[in-house]
Design an enzyme around this catalytic site. Sequence first.
Site, PDB file in Angstrom:
ATOM      1  N   THR A  33      -7.195   6.380  10.383  1.00 46.20           N
ATOM      2  CA  THR A  33      -7.044   5.280   9.429  1.00 46.20           C
ATOM      3  C   THR A  33      -8.312   4.442   9.521  1.00 46.20           C
ATOM      4  OG1 THR A  33      -5.642   3.405   8.786  1.00 46.20           O
ATOM      5  CG2 THR A  33      -5.816   3.851  11.139  1.00 46.20           C
ATOM      6  N   THR A  34      -8.416   3.416   8.686  1.00 46.53           N
ATOM      7  CA  THR A  34      -9.639   2.601   8.669  1.00 46.53           C
ATOM      8  C   THR A  34      -9.737   1.845   9.991  1.00 46.53           C
ATOM      9  OG1 THR A  34      -9.181   2.357   6.323  1.00 46.53           O
ATOM     10  CG2 THR A  34     -10.937   1.003   7.228  1.00 46.53           C
ATOM     11  N   ASP A  44      -0.163   4.491  -0.053  1.00 47.79           N
ATOM     12  CA  ASP A  44      -0.907   5.705   0.331  1.00 47.79           C
ATOM     13  C   ASP A  44      -0.018   6.758   0.989  1.00 47.79           C
ATOM     14  OD1 ASP A  44      -3.214   4.446  -0.473  1.00 47.79           O
ATOM     15  OD2 ASP A  44      -3.984   4.103   1.566  1.00 47.79           O
ATOM     16  N   HIS A  45       0.897   6.282   1.862  1.00 40.15           N
ATOM     17  CA  HIS A  45       1.592   7.271   2.693  1.00 40.15           C
ATOM     18  C   HIS A  45       2.774   7.934   1.985  1.00 40.15           C
ATOM     19  CE1 HIS A  45      -1.326   6.724   5.636  1.00 40.15           C
ATOM     20  NE2 HIS A  45      -1.080   5.437   5.748  1.00 40.15           N
ATOM     21  N   ARG A  72      -7.108  12.752   1.176  1.00 48.23           N
ATOM     22  CA  ARG A  72      -6.018  13.199   2.072  1.00 48.23           C
ATOM     23  C   ARG A  72      -4.667  12.639   1.645  1.00 48.23           C
ATOM     24  NH1 ARG A  72      -7.532   9.864   7.521  1.00 48.23           N
ATOM     25  NH2 ARG A  72      -9.503  10.921   7.186  1.00 48.23           N
ATOM     26  N   HIS A  73      -4.653  11.487   0.965  1.00 52.42           N
ATOM     27  CA  HIS A  73      -3.358  11.014   0.447  1.00 52.42           C
ATOM     28  C   HIS A  73      -3.455  10.762  -1.067  1.00 52.42           C
ATOM     29  CE1 HIS A  73      -5.271   7.256   1.685  1.00 52.42           C
ATOM     30  NE2 HIS A  73      -4.993   7.415   2.964  1.00 52.42           N
ATOM     31  N   ARG A  90      -9.452   8.085  -0.733  1.00 50.37           N
ATOM     32  CA  ARG A  90     -10.436   8.468   0.286  1.00 50.37           C
ATOM     33  C   ARG A  90     -11.306   9.596  -0.229  1.00 50.37           C
ATOM     34  NH1 ARG A  90      -8.926   6.385   5.713  1.00 50.37           N
ATOM     35  NH2 ARG A  90     -10.729   7.559   6.415  1.00 50.37           N
ATOM     36  N   HIS A 102      -3.700  -4.609   7.800  1.00 46.04           N
ATOM     37  CA  HIS A 102      -3.823  -3.415   8.639  1.00 46.04           C
ATOM     38  C   HIS A 102      -2.909  -3.511   9.842  1.00 46.04           C
ATOM     39  CE1 HIS A 102      -5.286   0.295  10.313  1.00 46.04           C
ATOM     40  NE2 HIS A 102      -5.883   0.506   9.164  1.00 46.04           N
ATOM     41  N   ASN A 142       0.855  -1.194   0.000  1.00 46.64           N
ATOM     42  CA  ASN A 142       0.000   0.000   0.000  1.00 46.64           C
ATOM     43  C   ASN A 142       0.890   1.243   0.000  1.00 46.64           C
ATOM     44  OD1 ASN A 142      -1.395   2.272   1.144  1.00 46.64           O
ATOM     45  ND2 ASN A 142      -3.059   0.899   1.710  1.00 46.64           N
ATOM     46  N   GLU A 174     -11.109  -9.403   3.157  1.00 47.87           N
ATOM     47  CA  GLU A 174      -9.832  -9.045   3.771  1.00 47.87           C
ATOM     48  C   GLU A 174     -10.101  -8.888   5.256  1.00 47.87           C
ATOM     49  OE1 GLU A 174      -7.243  -6.277   1.831  1.00 47.87           O
ATOM     50  OE2 GLU A 174      -6.413  -5.599   3.750  1.00 47.87           O
ATOM     51  N   GLU A 223      -8.750   0.490  -3.121  1.00 45.52           N
ATOM     52  CA  GLU A 223      -9.561   0.546  -1.895  1.00 45.52           C
ATOM     53  C   GLU A 223     -10.465   1.757  -1.946  1.00 45.52           C
ATOM     54  OE1 GLU A 223      -7.537   0.717   1.800  1.00 45.52           O
ATOM     55  OE2 GLU A 223      -6.464  -1.125   1.407  1.00 45.52           O
ATOM     56  N   HIS A 239      -5.698   3.598  -1.591  1.00 45.03           N
ATOM     57  CA  HIS A 239      -7.021   3.947  -1.065  1.00 45.03           C
ATOM     58  C   HIS A 239      -7.328   5.388  -1.446  1.00 45.03           C
ATOM     59  CE1 HIS A 239      -9.673   4.211   2.855  1.00 45.03           C
ATOM     60  NE2 HIS A 239     -10.353   4.530   1.768  1.00 45.03           N
TER      61      HIS A 239
END
Length: 249
Positions: free
Chosen positions: A105-106, A14-15, A54-55, A50, A199, A12, A156, A75, A48
């Site tokens: 986060t989720t 995202d960050h 945000r990312h 969102r 996660h 992932n 998942e 996602e 993801h």
Amino acid sequence: MVNADKLRLGVNIDHVATVRNARGSAYPDPVRAAKLAEAAGADGITAHLREDRRHIRDADIDGLMASLATPLNFEMAATAEMQSIALAHRPHAVCIVPEKREERTTEGGLDVAADDNRLAQFIAPLAAAGCRVSLFIGHEPRQIKAAARIGAAVVELHTGAYCDHHYEGDFAKRDAELAALIEGAALAHSLGLEVHAGHGLTYDTVQPIAHIPEIMELNIGHFLMAESLFVGMEPAIREMRRLMDEARA
Ligand code: PXP
């Protein structure tokens, strides 16, 4: 047959976008990170988009779809906007996650059992478009059974609580979570669902999860990006891959 294939690692990214957006700059580029992750042995890339962007942003999804050599796991929340974006791109997989604006986060899994009619209608066009639909859920049997009932291809399982208990030092709760994840994976597999997990996973927590034979894929992001700051992305991903393979052997 369970465990016939190698456990897949979805990275992932995202960050990478979180860091970029912190300064409103053009770098670091999540697509470049995704390609490095592929070179380091990722079997797929997860991103993801969102609602609040945000990312990951829409242009990142365009870039990932255009350049990835491995499958994209997209996602998204179960909203009309995200559904139309997914249908426009038709990524390999779509993972439906719960989303709250105020969360960092989720935080939990989807409540499929309470929302089964709406989710069944929501995922049908995605599956018809050729996407493998995955539902991000907790290990509760009623959620797993509901996911199978509404026709998801994949679940998942949320490993966040297991990881949190590990780092809080509450090993009794951690082990209870792990036992529930083991049972949940077996139940999901028995119902014909492909089982993924993710996660919060780290080098310290990944192996007991990778050891669960029904699990076919792990999706890992935050820790890998954090570790990449110190050792670089390729060594970080290769070490995670090594730990997964060792647990599976
Ligand atoms: N799987 C799902 C469904 C997620 O929402 C996330 C976080 O975006 C992950 C896996 C990866 O979690 P982490 O970044 O904590 O490794």
